[in-house]
Write an enzyme that holds these catalytic residues in place. Structure first.
Site, short mmCIF file in Angstrom:
data_model
loop_
_atom_site.label_atom_id
_atom_site.label_comp_id
_atom_site.label_asym_id
_atom_site.label_seq_id
_atom_site.Cartn_x
_atom_site.Cartn_y
_atom_site.Cartn_z
N CYS A 15 0.86 -1.19 0.00
CA CYS A 15 0.00 0.00 0.00
C CYS A 15 0.89 1.24 0.00
O CYS A 15 2.12 1.14 0.13
CB CYS A 15 -0.88 0.00 1.25
N HIS A 44 5.16 -5.19 8.88
CA HIS A 44 5.07 -6.57 9.37
C HIS A 44 5.17 -7.56 8.22
O HIS A 44 4.18 -8.16 7.79
CB HIS A 44 3.77 -6.78 10.15
N HIS A 77 3.76 1.72 11.73
CA HIS A 77 2.56 1.46 12.54
C HIS A 77 2.25 2.57 13.51
O HIS A 77 1.20 2.57 14.14
CB HIS A 77 2.74 0.15 13.31
N HIS A 127 -0.71 -5.41 19.28
CA HIS A 127 -0.23 -5.00 17.95
C HIS A 127 0.41 -3.62 18.06
O HIS A 127 -0.07 -2.75 18.79
CB HIS A 127 -1.40 -4.98 16.96
N GLU A 129 0.45 -1.02 16.17
CA GLU A 129 -0.42 0.13 15.89
C GLU A 129 -1.36 0.40 17.06
O GLU A 129 -1.57 1.56 17.45
CB GLU A 129 -1.23 -0.11 14.61
N THR A 169 -6.42 0.56 11.67
CA THR A 169 -6.68 0.79 10.24
C THR A 169 -6.82 -0.49 9.42
O THR A 169 -7.31 -0.45 8.29
CB THR A 169 -5.51 1.59 9.63
N SER A 227 0.96 -9.74 10.58
CA SER A 227 0.40 -8.65 9.77
C SER A 227 -1.12 -8.64 9.94
O SER A 227 -1.81 -9.56 9.50
CB SER A 227 0.77 -8.86 8.30
N ASN A 229 -3.52 -6.80 8.59
CA ASN A 229 -4.39 -6.77 7.41
C ASN A 229 -4.33 -8.10 6.65
O ASN A 229 -5.29 -8.47 5.97
CB ASN A 229 -4.05 -5.58 6.52
S1 SF4 Z 1 -2.80 2.40 7.45
FE1 SF4 Z 1 -1.42 0.65 7.18
S2 SF4 Z 1 -2.37 -0.58 5.57
FE2 SF4 Z 1 -3.33 1.44 5.50
S3 SF4 Z 1 -2.19 2.64 3.98
FE3 SF4 Z 1 -1.25 3.03 5.99
S4 SF4 Z 1 0.39 1.50 6.20
FE4 SF4 Z 1 -0.97 0.82 4.54
#
Ligand code: SF4
Length: 355
Positions: A15, A44, A77, A127, A129, A169, A227, A229
């Site tokens: 991303c 991650h 994160h 985690h 984040e 997120t 990870s 996501n």
């Molecule tokens: S919040 Fe995490 S998954 Fe979403 S764009 Fe940012 S780094 Fe990527």
């Protein structure tokens, strides 16, 4: 294995936030003498972390382990405010590679807590984040990991008109919606971000996987076990009713027995998984009828380098001009090879560094 076709989700993999963080750490590796330090895994993904480790990056879980004066990067994160403050002490050169979308959630937590809200944060305990976001307003935020946690936290709400629901997120939409619906039922004035805090990359990858899951006999999600996501993608595939859902770091982890009998295999990758791993997994699957890309949406989001590096880039362009006998002042103004961050691909940067 007798795989006939691979359905390949688009978008998948890196991303904009991961692109930014990888390129930023690559900058650090090129500019500073080793070791460069990084607080927490930059993203991650095992392969990305190992590749930077091979380049001399030292990953630490405590910024006090970083010597005075050393270059230090803070991961994508997001870090607790006191970690950022401590990191910036002792003359270290600190680059904060937090994703802007995580910063947005930190801001929401700060603003809502200062306005007297009870802030419920939907995320995964432990985690990186979640740890960083909870630390923004530790006295006002409650972590909600599962829907059952609401039985514990909702009775403690002091003012029913001031309840905010924020989220990590990278959650699966399914996990978020259940908690949001139940909380709103009890608190109709519930505050949430306009849609929610799940980022575009998370929701796009889940939508693309949803589009292929119902057509596949099995789904392979490429990404590391830590990870968030990536794990969310496995949940999406399971909730689409796929009997076989495999999460693998790379082709060596493919469970051939589990895939026996699967003629059509859906393939996707979490937001921190490199594309070369995707291609390696497809090669291992060896679909006899080839690969069908299933495109759901385009992503053209771009996050520029962290502020600290943006300030460094003109100086590097000047230096590069000087090396080839050019005018460093003009190069600083005009911009040079170091300014073209947008045109550079994180996978390529990492591959070039490894050569
Ligand atoms: S919040 Fe995490 S998954 Fe979403 S764009 Fe940012 S780094 Fe990527």
């Amino acid at each position: 294995m007798t795989v006939e076709r691979v359905l390949l989700a688009q978008p998948r993999g890196y991303c904009a936030g991961v692109e930014m963080a990888i390129k930023a750490l690559a900058w650090m590796v090129r500019v500073f003498e080793p070791p460069v330090y990084c607080y927490h895994e930059i993203v991650h993904n095992r392969l990305v972390v190992d590749r930077f480790g091979d380049l001399g990056v030292v990953f630490v879980d405590d910024v006090d382990e970083v010597p005075a004066g050393a270059p230090l990067m803070l991961s994508a994160h997001g870090s607790a405010p006191e970690v950022v403050t401590t990191a910036r002490s002792r003359d270290r050169f600190v680059v904060n590679a937090v994703c802007p979308l995580v910063t947005k959630v930190h801001h929401e937590a700060k603003v809502r807590s200062e306005k007297g809200y009870t802030v419920l944060y939907v995320g995964h305990a432990g985690h990186d984040e979640a740890i960083g976001t909870l630390a923004v307003a530790p006295d006002a935020i409650e972590l909600v990991e599962h829907e059952e946690d609401l039985d514990r936290v909702l009775p403690d709400v002091r003012d029913s008109s001031k309840v905010a629901l924020l989220a990590q997120t990278t959650l699966s939409l399914h996990d978020w919606e259940g908690i949001m619906d139940r909380t709103r039922e009890q608190f109709p004035e519930l505050w949430t971000a306009t849609r929610n805090d799940l980022c575009f990359a998370t929701t796009n990858r889940q939508a693309a996987l949803t589009a292929i899951a119902s057509r596949a006999d099995a789904v392979v999600v490429i990404g590391s076990a830590n990870s968030s996501n990536t794990i969310a993608l496995t949940k999406v595939a399971r909730s689409a009713g796929r009997p076989v859902v495999l999460r693998v770091d790379g082709p060596d982890e493919l469970d051939v027995d589990a895939l026996r009998g699967a003629r059509v295999v859906g393939v996707t990758a979490g937001a921190s998984a490199p594309e070369d791993l995707v291609q390696a997994v497809i090669a291992e699957l060896g679909p006899s009828e080839g690969v069908e890309a299933v495109h759901v949406t385009d992503e053209d989001e771009y996050f520029p380098p962290p502020r600290e590096l943006r300030e460094l880039v003109p100086a590097l362009d000047g230096l590069a001009a000087l090396v080839v006998g050019g005018d460093p002042v003009a190069a600083r103004k005009r911009g040079g090879p170091f300014s073209d961050d947008r045109g550079v691909d994180a996978s390529q940067v990492l591959a070039d560094l490894a050569r």
